[in-house]
Write a protein that holds these residues in place. Structure first.
Motif, PDB file in Angstrom:
ATOM      1  N   LEU A  16      -9.481   4.995  -6.000  1.00  0.00           N
ATOM      2  CA  LEU A  16     -10.693   5.186  -5.637  1.00  0.00           C
ATOM      3  C   LEU A  16     -10.278   3.255  -5.593  1.00  0.00           C
ATOM      4  O   LEU A  16     -11.402   2.838  -5.369  1.00  0.00           O
ATOM      5  CB  LEU A  16     -11.918   5.379  -5.753  1.00  0.00           C
ATOM      6  CG  LEU A  16     -13.844   5.149  -6.149  1.00  0.00           C
ATOM      7  CD1 LEU A  16     -14.142   5.035  -4.856  1.00  0.00           C
ATOM      8  CD2 LEU A  16     -13.983   6.065  -6.782  1.00  0.00           C
ATOM      9  N   ASN A  32       0.887  -1.345   0.030  1.00  0.00           N
ATOM     10  CA  ASN A  32       0.114  -0.108   0.066  1.00  0.00           C
ATOM     11  C   ASN A  32       0.445   1.025  -0.086  1.00  0.00           C
ATOM     12  O   ASN A  32       0.448   2.374  -0.736  1.00  0.00           O
ATOM     13  CB  ASN A  32      -1.004   0.447   1.112  1.00  0.00           C
ATOM     14  CG  ASN A  32      -1.543  -1.071   1.190  1.00  0.00           C
ATOM     15  OD1 ASN A  32      -2.224  -1.396   0.136  1.00  0.00           O
ATOM     16  ND2 ASN A  32      -2.177  -1.576   2.531  1.00  0.00           N
ATOM     17  N   ALA A  64     -11.234  -2.194   0.490  1.00  0.00           N
ATOM     18  CA  ALA A  64     -11.497  -2.001   1.694  1.00  0.00           C
ATOM     19  C   ALA A  64     -12.640  -2.496   1.937  1.00  0.00           C
ATOM     20  O   ALA A  64     -13.291  -3.459   2.910  1.00  0.00           O
ATOM     21  CB  ALA A  64     -11.330  -0.943   2.222  1.00  0.00           C
ATOM     22  N   ALA A  67      -7.327   1.222  -3.650  1.00  0.00           N
ATOM     23  CA  ALA A  67      -7.631   1.861  -2.001  1.00  0.00           C
ATOM     24  C   ALA A  67      -8.323   1.323  -1.107  1.00  0.00           C
ATOM     25  O   ALA A  67      -9.100   0.432  -0.857  1.00  0.00           O
ATOM     26  CB  ALA A  67      -7.261   2.453  -2.027  1.00  0.00           C
ATOM     27  N   ILE A  68      -9.945   2.158  -2.083  1.00  0.00           N
ATOM     28  CA  ILE A  68     -10.889   2.434  -1.378  1.00  0.00           C
ATOM     29  C   ILE A  68     -12.308   1.073  -1.583  1.00  0.00           C
ATOM     30  O   ILE A  68     -12.078   0.701  -0.172  1.00  0.00           O
ATOM     31  CB  ILE A  68     -11.511   3.900  -2.164  1.00  0.00           C
ATOM     32  CG1 ILE A  68     -10.975   5.036  -1.710  1.00  0.00           C
ATOM     33  CG2 ILE A  68     -13.295   3.945  -1.022  1.00  0.00           C
ATOM     34  CD1 ILE A  68     -10.745   5.201  -0.212  1.00  0.00           C
TER      35      ILE A  68
END
Length: 230
Positions: free
Chosen positions: A199, A153, A206, A202-203
């Motif tokens: 987005l 990350n 999640a 990473a987003i």
């Protein structure tokens, strides 16, 4: 042996379609006489990186009866090389487009990124093959996906997003020049790529939604769209 096709191959199918869609763009860049030779080479390199990246994403999704887990992981690690080079290639293209409008100091930044890019490649490939970059492979509704470690990350932020963000700054600084329309479009492309890439990479993961290699194509598709509109 019959080929296994199910919903888990969705990721590979999208990657294959994107690779096919990118081929005319590659031919256009190769045959075009509107680019300076140096810029043309960098555009071709960027397109080849993208096609390679999506081709690897296709191979990553092959059923377990065709490839081993270790081979699948190797494809994921090789993809790391592509996305590190991708951010750096975008920066080099934008710095070329800025030309004489480039503000003092950016050439120094470019020399720094030359070494930074090499460090990223060596570090990520080493940690990848050592088992520290990805923690494993899972299968979900979207297909096979590699689980990032915390190092992965951070690496995405430092070696992919950082060069694209610097390219966006160069474009923003060049908006007030005579070529303001070009740099305004470039700035919007870079900003959109950063936001959309963050987005998608990473987003959404999640929340259990995985869309990886295709997100790199955002930059190229938006760039091509703007070129067609101008």
């Amino acid at each position: 042996m019959d080929f296994e096709f199910d919903i888990h191959f969705l990721h590979g199918t999208i990657s294959l379609l994107i690779s096919i869609a990118l081929l005319p763009m590659l031919l256009s860049a190769i045959l075009s006489n509107t680019f300076a030779k140096q810029l043309q080479k960098k555009l071709i390199y960027l397109l080849l990186l993208n096609i390679t990246w999506n081709s690897l994403a296709l191979l990553e999704q092959l059923p377990a009866s065709y490839i081993t887990d270790s081979t699948r992981m190797t494809f994921y690690i090789l993809g790391v090389f592509c996305w590190i080079q991708y951010g750096y290639a975008i920066f080099c293209i934008i710095i070329d487009l800025a030309g004489n409008n480039l503000r003092p100091g950016w050439k120094t930044v470019q020399r720094f990124l030359n070494g930074w890019n090499l460090l990223g490649i060596l570090l990520c490939l080493f940690t990848g093959f050592s088992g520290y970059f990805y923690t494993g492979i899972t299968l979900n509704w979207y297909g096979y996906t590699a689980e990032n470690s915390q190092f992965a990350n951070i690496a995405i932020l430092l070696f992919l997003i950082l060069p694209v963000a610097l390219a966006a700054i160069i474009a923003f600084q060049s908006i007030r020049t005579n070529a303001y329309r070009i740099h305004r479009v470039i700035f919007s492309i870079c900003a959109t790529s950063i936001i959309a890439g963050f987005l998608l990479d990473a987003i959404l993961p999640a929340f259990g939604l995985f869309i990886y290699a295709e997100s790199a194509s955002i930059f190229l598709f938006i760039a091509n769209f703007h070129r067609q509109c101008d």
